[in-house]
Write an enzyme that holds these catalytic residues in place. Structure first.
Site, PDB file in Angstrom:
ATOM      1  N   SER A   1       0.861  -1.174   0.000  1.00 48.98           N
ATOM      2  CA  SER A   1       0.000   0.000   0.000  1.00 48.98           C
ATOM      3  C   SER A   1       0.904   1.233   0.000  1.00 48.98           C
ATOM      4  O   SER A   1       1.771   1.377   0.871  1.00 48.98           O
ATOM      5  CB  SER A   1      -0.861   0.015   1.260  1.00 48.98           C
ATOM      6  OG  SER A   1      -1.297   1.337   1.522  1.00 48.98           O
TER       7      SER A   1
ATOM      8  N   ASP B   1      -4.518   3.558  -2.238  1.00 51.51           N
ATOM      9  CA  ASP B   1      -5.698   3.635  -1.370  1.00 51.51           C
ATOM     10  C   ASP B   1      -6.408   4.954  -1.643  1.00 51.51           C
ATOM     11  O   ASP B   1      -5.974   6.002  -1.159  1.00 51.51           O
ATOM     12  CB  ASP B   1      -5.269   3.609   0.095  1.00 51.51           C
ATOM     13  CG  ASP B   1      -4.491   2.355   0.422  1.00 51.51           C
ATOM     14  OD1 ASP B   1      -3.251   2.363   0.253  1.00 51.51           O
ATOM     15  OD2 ASP B   1      -5.125   1.378   0.819  1.00 51.51           O
TER      16      ASP B   1
ATOM     17  N   HIS C   1      -7.790   0.946  -4.948  1.00 51.92           N
ATOM     18  CA  HIS C   1      -8.774   0.500  -3.943  1.00 51.92           C
ATOM     19  C   HIS C   1      -9.644   1.716  -3.659  1.00 51.92           C
ATOM     20  O   HIS C   1      -9.242   2.628  -2.949  1.00 51.92           O
ATOM     21  CB  HIS C   1      -8.031   0.021  -2.694  1.00 51.92           C
ATOM     22  CG  HIS C   1      -8.938  -0.339  -1.562  1.00 51.92           C
ATOM     23  ND1 HIS C   1      -8.463  -0.591  -0.300  1.00 51.92           N
ATOM     24  CD2 HIS C   1     -10.286  -0.496  -1.494  1.00 51.92           C
ATOM     25  CE1 HIS C   1      -9.476  -0.895   0.497  1.00 51.92           C
ATOM     26  NE2 HIS C   1     -10.597  -0.848  -0.197  1.00 51.92           N
TER      27      HIS C   1
ATOM     28  N   GLY D   1      -9.709   3.314   6.090  1.00 54.40           N
ATOM     29  CA  GLY D   1      -9.557   4.753   6.306  1.00 54.40           C
ATOM     30  C   GLY D   1      -8.144   5.169   6.637  1.00 54.40           C
ATOM     31  O   GLY D   1      -7.711   6.259   6.277  1.00 54.40           O
ATOM     32  N   PHE D   2      -7.397   4.271   7.290  1.00 53.40           N
ATOM     33  CA  PHE D   2      -6.048   4.660   7.698  1.00 53.40           C
ATOM     34  C   PHE D   2      -5.110   3.456   7.709  1.00 53.40           C
ATOM     35  O   PHE D   2      -5.555   2.321   7.888  1.00 53.40           O
ATOM     36  CB  PHE D   2      -6.080   5.283   9.117  1.00 53.40           C
ATOM     37  CG  PHE D   2      -6.928   6.511   9.202  1.00 53.40           C
ATOM     38  CD1 PHE D   2      -8.275   6.417   9.563  1.00 53.40           C
ATOM     39  CD2 PHE D   2      -6.408   7.747   8.860  1.00 53.40           C
ATOM     40  CE1 PHE D   2      -9.088   7.542   9.602  1.00 53.40           C
ATOM     41  CE2 PHE D   2      -7.216   8.898   8.907  1.00 53.40           C
ATOM     42  CZ  PHE D   2      -8.547   8.785   9.273  1.00 53.40           C
TER      43      PHE D   2
ATOM     44  N   ASP E   1      -6.198  -6.949   3.364  1.00 55.35           N
ATOM     45  CA  ASP E   1      -5.648  -5.605   3.460  1.00 55.35           C
ATOM     46  C   ASP E   1      -5.919  -5.039   4.847  1.00 55.35           C
ATOM     47  O   ASP E   1      -7.061  -4.898   5.253  1.00 55.35           O
ATOM     48  CB  ASP E   1      -6.317  -4.717   2.398  1.00 55.35           C
ATOM     49  CG  ASP E   1      -5.863  -3.277   2.446  1.00 55.35           C
ATOM     50  OD1 ASP E   1      -6.326  -2.490   1.604  1.00 55.35           O
ATOM     51  OD2 ASP E   1      -5.065  -2.924   3.331  1.00 55.35           O
TER      52      ASP E   1
ATOM     53  N   GLY F   1      -3.183  -4.268   8.474  1.00 53.16           N
ATOM     54  CA  GLY F   1      -2.465  -4.905   9.587  1.00 53.16           C
ATOM     55  C   GLY F   1      -1.736  -6.171   9.190  1.00 53.16           C
ATOM     56  O   GLY F   1      -1.454  -7.025  10.037  1.00 53.16           O
TER      57      GLY F   1
ATOM     58  N   GLY G   1       1.407  -2.157   4.211  1.00 47.73           N
ATOM     59  CA  GLY G   1       1.883  -0.784   4.132  1.00 47.73           C
ATOM     60  C   GLY G   1       2.879  -0.513   5.243  1.00 47.73           C
ATOM     61  O   GLY G   1       4.090  -0.589   5.050  1.00 47.73           O
ATOM     62  N   SER G   2       2.384  -0.256   6.430  1.00 43.85           N
ATOM     63  CA  SER G   2       3.271   0.197   7.520  1.00 43.85           C
ATOM     64  C   SER G   2       4.297  -0.863   7.912  1.00 43.85           C
ATOM     65  O   SER G   2       5.450  -0.524   8.196  1.00 43.85           O
ATOM     66  CB  SER G   2       2.445   0.615   8.743  1.00 43.85           C
ATOM     67  OG  SER G   2       1.464  -0.338   9.022  1.00 43.85           O
TER      68      SER G   2
HETATM   69  C1  DX5 Z   1      -7.104   0.996   5.136  1.00 40.39           C
HETATM   70  C2  DX5 Z   1      -5.940   0.928   4.199  1.00 40.39           C
HETATM   71  C3  DX5 Z   1      -4.791   0.181   4.870  1.00 40.39           C
HETATM   72  C4  DX5 Z   1      -3.545   0.138   4.043  1.00 40.39           C
HETATM   73  C5  DX5 Z   1      -2.566  -0.863   4.624  1.00 40.39           C
HETATM   74  O1  DX5 Z   1      -8.050   1.865   4.631  1.00 40.39           O
HETATM   75  O2  DX5 Z   1      -6.335   0.265   2.994  1.00 40.39           O
HETATM   76  O3  DX5 Z   1      -5.243  -1.123   5.134  1.00 40.39           O
HETATM   77  O4  DX5 Z   1      -3.850  -0.177   2.754  1.00 40.39           O
HETATM   78  O5  DX5 Z   1      -2.302  -0.444   5.909  1.00 40.39           O
HETATM   79  P1  DX5 Z   1      -1.286  -1.185   6.885  1.00 40.39           P
HETATM   80  O6  DX5 Z   1      -0.576  -2.275   6.113  1.00 40.39           O
HETATM   81  O7  DX5 Z   1      -0.371  -0.086   7.329  1.00 40.39           O
HETATM   82  O8  DX5 Z   1      -2.133  -1.745   7.980  1.00 40.39           O
END
Ligand code: DX5
Length: 232
Positions: A10, A37, A68, A144-145, A177, A179, A199-200
């Site tokens: 992401s 995203d 997405h 959302g995040f 997608d 965590g 992502g993170s």
């Molecule tokens: C939620 C986003 C997150 C992102 C991945 O809206 O779609 O899930 O893509 O985030 P991480 O991998 O940092 O949880």
């Protein structure tokens, strides 16, 4: 039938002031696709990427992009993101009153069609659109995040979706997608996922993105093999 495991970062965790370079680094790290995203501040309480940003970043990429769309009424935006170069467009079942038609429209416009299900949405929400679907995304956080905590109870739904796909005979990717880390990927892969968004965790992996992609890929493969052996 499972597809080949794909690791799809992401871009939400990237340095937004260097998106072209960030895309180049992800390609060098061996990712399979890159997920954008897209958020409209209505369907989710955050705002992110317009199509022009994605089109500009595409000039730096050697892999495909997926959008997405975490947006209300996505039909109005489909062509914009496909024209911007997204080869997969994912809409939320919760945002589509005419989901079957929306997925068909994505394909008519030349992209592959994905349907995302929020954690509370049952697998059955995708049951009657499998013929129009190339990817089902089981959200493992509330959208959302980035940087949120994986919701393990979604694994039961992932297994349901895996059975639905396998019984359908259609070639459909099962994406997760939210965590996704070197630890949570094990449960998601064992439950039946074959496309993993990170992502993170990937951006935070101390050994770097190439090593992180390799770690995720090998952990997913181990989980699937171990699951198949114990299920046999
Ligand atoms: C939620 C986003 C997150 C992102 C991945 O809206 O779609 O899930 O893509 O985030 P991480 O991998 O940092 O949880």
């Amino acid at each position: 039938m499972r597809q080949k495991n794909l690791i799809v970062p992401s871009i939400l965790a990237a340095d937004f002031s260097q998106l072209g370079t960030e895309v180049e680094h992800l390609c060098e790290a061996g990712v399979d696709r890159i997920q954008w995203d897209v958020m409209d501040g209505v369907f989710v309480p955050n705002l992110t990427f317009g199509p022009d940003v994605i089109a500009a970043a595409g000039e730096h990429s050697t892999v495909g992009f997926e959008a997405h769309l975490m947006v209300a009424n996505p039909d109005r935006l489909l062509h914009r993101y496909i024209d911007a170069g997204c080869e997969v467009v994912i809409v939320h079942a919760e945002a589509c009153p005419h989901l079957h038609r929306t997925l068909g429209r994505i394909r008519e416009l030349g992209a592959r069609a994905g349907v995302a299900l929020n954690p509370h949405t049952p697998a059955s929400a995708a049951a009657h659109v499998l013929s129009e679907t190339d990817l089902i995304l089981a959200m493992t956080v509330n959208p959302g995040f980035g940087g949120q905590t994986y919701i393990p109870t979604v694994e039961a739904k992932i297994a349901e979706i895996r059975t639905m796909i396998d019984e359908s005979g259609y070639s459909i990717e099962l994406e997760v997608d939210g965590g996704i880390t070197d630890r949570t990927i094990v449960g998601a892969a064992a439950a039946g996922a074959d496309v993993f968004i990170s992502g993170s965790w990937l951006y935070g992996w101390a050994a770097g993105k190439t090593a992180g992609v390799h770690e995720l890929r090998s952990r997913a493969a181990w989980a699937q093999t171990h699951h198949d052996e114990t299920a046999a």
